[in-house]
Design an enzyme around this catalytic site. Structure first.
Site, PDB file in Angstrom:
ATOM      1  N   HIS A 397       0.973  -1.082  -0.055  1.00 46.12           N
ATOM      2  CA  HIS A 397      -0.295  -0.193  -0.171  1.00 46.12           C
ATOM      3  C   HIS A 397       0.812   1.141  -0.058  1.00 46.12           C
ATOM      4  O   HIS A 397       1.719   1.480   1.035  1.00 46.12           O
ATOM      5  CB  HIS A 397      -1.013  -0.172   1.481  1.00 46.12           C
ATOM      6  CG  HIS A 397      -1.906   1.318   1.368  1.00 46.12           C
ATOM      7  ND1 HIS A 397      -2.861   1.089   0.769  1.00 46.12           N
ATOM      8  CD2 HIS A 397      -1.658   2.384   1.716  1.00 46.12           C
ATOM      9  CE1 HIS A 397      -3.336   2.418   0.758  1.00 46.12           C
ATOM     10  NE2 HIS A 397      -2.797   3.245   1.174  1.00 46.12           N
ATOM     11  N   CYS A 398       0.918   2.116  -0.855  1.00 45.73           N
ATOM     12  CA  CYS A 398       1.693   3.175  -1.164  1.00 45.73           C
ATOM     13  C   CYS A 398       1.021   4.378  -0.608  1.00 45.73           C
ATOM     14  O   CYS A 398      -0.181   4.744  -1.254  1.00 45.73           O
ATOM     15  CB  CYS A 398       2.125   3.532  -2.724  1.00 45.73           C
ATOM     16  SG  CYS A 398       3.204   4.916  -2.649  1.00 45.73           S
TER      17      CYS A 398
END
Ligand SMILES: [Zn+2]
Ligand SMILES: [Zn+2]
Length: 464
Positions: A397-398
């Site tokens: 997850h960025c």
């Protein structure tokens, strides 16, 4: 809790497991009990049909032949015993039935025979343990799933101390069993007579993976529940010196309180992430580059080649902005609940149709169950707690794109990163080149101060 732990089979009388069957020749099969325990069908038949040995009476320890057959998963023998007078619901001194014994080693085939012949799936022993509790205590996830899916065993039933199978799985650290129970909506906040939730027990015993599964699938409430002694799971973990768990729990607590802080501020920083900030930064940088490097009147006019590179940089910057937008807005590969082609949601139990006896399909794949999304996800996918979805081919997850990187946007993400890096290099190169070529002009009798005064007459007032 440990003292009340189930001891189904006294160790001194426990028969050798199936792996040691080769040595059955040496073992004396002297009665219906040993014949049932070791799966010697011929001798059992001989004892019953020739010697007239009864199958409805227990051995010296109050154990029945059916229990021995159930423990070691001899379904044909179990069927034979039932057909020849064995009582499926007969109980030993601990009030345990053959189904309890089947649960110890997860003997699914025998469980089918027993339950189809009228065994009570909810039969409880002296401690209030039902087959579901025993299965959870021994980590027999497939068995547990089988009796819940097929025979509707109550998966949240409390034992005499108010502990559910989820408590036991957490206590013993069987994370796959926990996944299954959570997948089936087992109640995480259930407190036993000591006020402990499953998370308390997992934290107390130092079961890291169990804690992780419980925390990820749980809510803030479970983190803050206090037992009768006033301890939260975090307190128990730190008191017992389980540092990794203490870190995990305090991190989860902080993440939750941060969200609370966000709500007070009216924002949802955790969900929005840094994407808007990065978006603005990229735009500002592009404008700054055009304004202060390429088109600035301060520096000498750009040469054709430098100008070309400069505008390539600008185009790449705009291109990466587009890729950035695609990364942010695209579905990274959310896995939806299986819907039938006619549009109605599939209400059939998704775990019922899986061939659980087929080890090649199923073994080790319990982590494919998502307790939050209630789906069986493909391998290489993972649940993202921030996006609240399972992502196919999950990478990470960025927070900078406020999205996960998964199957459907990984190439966009890769191109974005490459373009961004290239843009930075070109931008830096052009800027350095521009300043470098400007230095001879500047140094020809002028200083930076003169330059500033020349181009910004207002500021010169300070020098007078
Ligand atoms: Zn999920
Ligand atoms: Zn995510």
């Amino acid at each position: 809790m440990a003292s009340s732990e189930i001891e189904v089979v006294p160790s001194e009388s426990e028969p050798k497991t199936t792996q040691q069957q080769n040595s059955t020749q040496q073992i004396a099969i002297i009665d219906v009990f040993s014949a049932s325990a070791y799966g010697d069908f011929d001798k059992l038949r001989k004892f019953v049909e020739e010697d007239g040995a009864p199958l409805a009476t227990p051995d010296g320890n109050s154990y029945y032949a059916l229990q021995w057959a159930a423990l070691n998963n001899f379904s044909d023998i179990a069927q034979y015993i039932i057909d020849h007078g064995g009582n499926v619901n007969a109980t030993d001194n601990n009030q345990q039935t053959a189904l309890h014994w089947a649960a110890v080693k997860g003997s699914i085939a025998v469980a089918d025979v027993l339950l189809q012949n009228g065994a009570r799936v909810e039969a409880a022993d002296l401690n209030g343990y039902r087959a579901v509790h025993i299965a959870a205590q021994y980590g027999q996830t497939a068995f547990l799933n089988h009796i819940v899916a097929k025979y509707h065993a109550e998966y949240d039933a409390p034992d005499n101390c108010g502990r559910s199978p989820l408590h036991w799985a957490a206590f013993k650290g069987f994370s796959d069993t926990i996944r299954l129970l959570l997948f089936r909506d087992a109640f995480q906040g259930k407190q036993d007579i000591e006020g402990c939730t499953p998370l308390h027990w997992a934290a107390l015993r130092g079961n890291v993976e169990a804690c992780m599964v419980l925390v990820h699938a749980g809510t803030k409430q479970e983190l803050l529940v206090k037992d009768k002694a006033g301890n939260t799971p975090l307190k128990l973990a730190s008191d017992k010196g389980h540092r990794q768990i203490a870190r995990l729990l305090s991190k989860a607590e902080r993440a939750n309180s941060k969200r609370l802080f966000d709500k007070i501020l009216g924002g949802k920083m955790g969900e929005v992430g840094y994407a808007p900030i990065l978006f603005c930064v990229i735009i500002v940088l592009i404008i700054l580059f055009i304004n202060s490097v390429l088109a600035t009147p301060t520096l000498p006019k750009v040469t054709a080649i430098v100008g070309l590179w400069g505008w390539i940089g600008v185009s790449l910057g705009i291109g990466s902005l587009i890729m950035f937008y695609r990364c942010c807005s695209k579905d990274p590969g959310y896995i939806k609940k299986s819907r039938r082609s006619d549009g109605y949601e599939d209400t059939e139990d998704p775990l019922l149709n899986i061939e659980l006896n087929n080890a090649s399909v199923w073994t080790g794949n319990w982590d494919q169950l998502c307790p939050t999304c209630k789906i069986i996800r493909p391998v290489r996918s993972k649940h993202c707690p921030i996006c609240k979805h399972c992502i196919e081919q999950f990478d990470h997850h960025c927070p900078w794109i406020s999205n996960c990187v998964g199957k459907r946007n990984k190439w966009d993400f890769f191109v974005f990163i490459c373009m961004g890096t290239l843009t930075s290099f070109i931008g830096a190169f052009v800027a350095v080149q521009r300043i470098w070529t400007a230095i001879p002009v500047l140094s020809a009798g002028k200083t930076w101060i003169h330059l500033v005064i020349d181009h910004h007459p207002d500021s010169s007032e300070y020098h007078h």
